[in-house]
Design a protein around this motif. Structure first.
Motif, PDB file in Angstrom:
ATOM      1  N   ASN A 324     100.662  35.951  46.845  1.00 57.82           N
ATOM      2  CA  ASN A 324     101.130  35.464  48.143  1.00 57.82           C
ATOM      3  C   ASN A 324     102.499  34.815  47.967  1.00 57.82           C
ATOM      4  OD1 ASN A 324      98.564  35.368  50.244  1.00 57.82           O
ATOM      5  ND2 ASN A 324      97.940  35.224  48.105  1.00 57.82           N
ATOM      6  N   PHE A 325     103.515  35.370  48.641  1.00 56.88           N
ATOM      7  CA  PHE A 325     104.860  34.834  48.439  1.00 56.88           C
ATOM      8  C   PHE A 325     105.786  35.204  49.582  1.00 56.88           C
ATOM      9  CE2 PHE A 325     104.657  38.920  46.133  1.00 56.88           C
ATOM     10  CZ  PHE A 325     105.684  39.618  46.758  1.00 56.88           C
ATOM     11  N   LEU A 326     106.881  34.447  49.653  1.00 55.25           N
ATOM     12  CA  LEU A 326     108.038  34.776  50.478  1.00 55.25           C
ATOM     13  C   LEU A 326     109.175  35.147  49.538  1.00 55.25           C
ATOM     14  CD1 LEU A 326     107.879  31.796  52.995  1.00 55.25           C
ATOM     15  CD2 LEU A 326     107.489  34.187  53.575  1.00 55.25           C
ATOM     16  N   GLY A 327     109.956  36.173  49.900  1.00 62.51           N
ATOM     17  CA  GLY A 327     110.998  36.624  48.991  1.00 62.51           C
ATOM     18  C   GLY A 327     112.314  36.906  49.688  1.00 62.51           C
ATOM     19  N   LEU A 328     113.387  36.793  48.908  1.00 56.25           N
ATOM     20  CA  LEU A 328     114.736  37.113  49.361  1.00 56.25           C
ATOM     21  C   LEU A 328     115.390  37.976  48.294  1.00 56.25           C
ATOM     22  CD1 LEU A 328     117.231  36.652  51.231  1.00 56.25           C
ATOM     23  CD2 LEU A 328     117.760  34.657  49.809  1.00 56.25           C
ATOM     24  N   ASN A 329     115.919  39.142  48.710  1.00 57.56           N
ATOM     25  CA  ASN A 329     116.534  40.079  47.781  1.00 57.56           C
ATOM     26  C   ASN A 329     117.980  40.339  48.195  1.00 57.56           C
ATOM     27  OD1 ASN A 329     116.560  43.472  46.949  1.00 57.56           O
ATOM     28  ND2 ASN A 329     116.255  41.876  45.449  1.00 57.56           N
ATOM     29  N   LEU A 330     118.919  40.139  47.248  1.00 55.20           N
ATOM     30  CA  LEU A 330     120.342  40.357  47.502  1.00 55.20           C
ATOM     31  C   LEU A 330     120.869  41.420  46.549  1.00 55.20           C
ATOM     32  CD1 LEU A 330     121.538  36.640  47.732  1.00 55.20           C
ATOM     33  CD2 LEU A 330     121.295  38.217  49.647  1.00 55.20           C
ATOM     34  N   VAL A 331     121.646  42.378  47.072  1.00 57.63           N
ATOM     35  CA  VAL A 331     122.277  43.417  46.262  1.00 57.63           C
ATOM     36  C   VAL A 331     123.765  43.415  46.558  1.00 57.63           C
ATOM     37  CG1 VAL A 331     122.468  45.892  45.830  1.00 57.63           C
ATOM     38  CG2 VAL A 331     120.214  44.862  46.176  1.00 57.63           C
ATOM     39  N   TYR A 332     124.570  43.462  45.497  1.00 56.72           N
ATOM     40  CA  TYR A 332     126.024  43.571  45.672  1.00 56.72           C
ATOM     41  C   TYR A 332     126.564  44.551  44.631  1.00 56.72           C
ATOM     42  CZ  TYR A 332     130.900  42.406  46.379  1.00 56.72           C
ATOM     43  OH  TYR A 332     132.237  42.482  46.668  1.00 56.72           O
TER      44      TYR A 332
END
Length: 408
Positions: A324-332
């Protein structure tokens, strides 16, 4: 009777003489000189010799605190935590404001992985060394370690639950719409996951519809475990569709490090009909409290175009356990997801790896009450350079859901 008394007196006098002689034999040197000699020996790694000297000094000078503290530290350095604890307790019970002894004693419990005891000792030390910065810093460090340990226990608990339900099926779907004159893309996948004695095996079928072209890719992932701290990743995929690589190969080795960190190194190789591309990659991950962050760079070496570089940062906040989690994914950088473009019937595979791209994606995963079903939703915004118009960017929105059911 007088003879017996006379013999008793002689024996008593001999015992006193022998005891006095033993005391003289035990230590007659300069305690300060001996302390510095023992310290040099200890720092040089000759800790047995150092302890012999320190113990001799203490036979005559039992209240020489620096000597006893150094003796305790040498025990701690050699993982003899119980012996070190006895010496530290003798110091701190008599010298309540001895900061050096308190810090060394607390660290001894840290090294012994007695984190709750170490935390209690910091609180006790602060009663006598009020608002001491070093003790407060040490306390914060220990509290973080306890939090990290609790998170790892929750993750292990979730892993244990997965082991009791060692099979699962996952169905996922996602769509992407554009602000430019591009048709929407649709993605879908069906995978089966099997826990085995050696690791995890995941065969998968992926369906994509891009620019009105349909394609299917067959793929299999394997996650072998070599030891408690060393694991691997192997991947192979095959497709006859032009919107997928014909062959997709990947490999990676992951090492779990101390202090809730991990490191991996690997590669991806994509083989298209008229071109190939090799991507070097790896990860550096860290757990802190309920948070997990992992940075993954991608590097594409090319003798003609130079080096293409991309970075992917994933941050998750775990809730009640590892499922169980909240996530943030960034790609550059270049688009690591390989949303491929076809112009005039030609796949721009190599060009794609050098296009400018930025992605931001939010994800939320949760389980049902029994924990045997997983639900995941994601929403993202993307900004990418057009393959057929250098320097021109478009925006897109992605949204997707997945459902996993576990069973024995």
């Amino acid at each position: 009777m007088n003879l017996l008394k006379h013999l008793s007196s002689i024996i008593a006098m001999l015992c006193c003489a022998l005891f006095s002689s033993a005391q003289d034999l035990a230590y007659n040197g300069n305690p300060d000189t001996s302390y510095f000699t023992a310290r040099d020996l200890a720092f040089a790694g000759e800790r047995d010799a150092a302890r012999d000297t320190l113990k001799q000094v203490l036979t005559k000078y039992p209240d020489y605190t620096d000597v006893r503290c150094l003796l305790a530290k040498t025990y701690s350095w050699d993982n003899e935590f119980d012996k070190a604890r006895l010496q530290f307790n003798r110091i701190t019970s008599g010298e309540r404001e001895n900061k050096e002894a308190w810090i060394a004693a607390i660290k001894n419990e840290q090294y012994a992985k007695n984190l709750n005891i170490a935390l209690g000792m910091t609180n006790k030390a602060l009663l006598f060394l009020k608002d001491d910065t070093d003790i407060l810093t040490l306390k914060a460090e220990i509290m973080q370690q306890i939090s990290d340990k609790q998170l790892l226990q929750n993750v292990l608990k979730a892993t244990k639950n997965e082991e009791t339900t060692n099979q699962s099926i996952t169905l996922a779907t996602q769509s992407e719409v554009f602000d430019a004159e591009l048709d929407a893309m649709y993605y879908g996948s069906l995978e089966y996951k099997k826990q085995t004695n050696w690791g995890v095996l995941i065969p998968r079928l992926t369906f994509n519809r891009r620019f009105n072209i349909n394609g299917i890719q067959a793929e299999v992932d394997a996650y072998p475990r070599f030891s408690k701290t060393l694991s691997g990743y192997l991947n192979y995929g095959f497709s006859t569709s032009p919107i997928f690589p014909r062959h997709r190969i990947g490999g990676e080795v992951l090492k779990e490090l101390p202090k809730a960190m991990e490191l991996s190194l690997g590669f991806r190789h994509l083989s298209f009909e008229n071109d190939d591309a090799t991507i070097l990659t790896g990860t550096f991950g860290i757990y802190r409290g309920n948070y997990y962050a992992v940075l993954r760079p991608y590097v594409v070496p090319d003798s003609r175009k130079g080096i293409g570089v991309s970075g992917n940062l994933l941050v998750r906040r775990y809730l009640k356990d590892g499922n169980n989690f909240l996530g943030l994914n960034l790609v550059y950088g270049f688009d690591t997801e390989l949303n491929q473009f076809i112009v005039d019937g030609e796949l721009l595979a190599e060009t794609l790896l050098y296009l400018e791209a930025q992605r931001l994606r939010l994800e939320y995963q949760f389980t049902n009450t029994k924990g045997n079903n997983l639900y995941k939703a994601n929403l993202g915004v993307n900004r990418q350079e057009l393959a057929f118009s250098s320097g021109e960017l478009f925006l897109s929105i992605t949204a997707g859901i997945s459902y996993q059911v576990k069973f024995r």
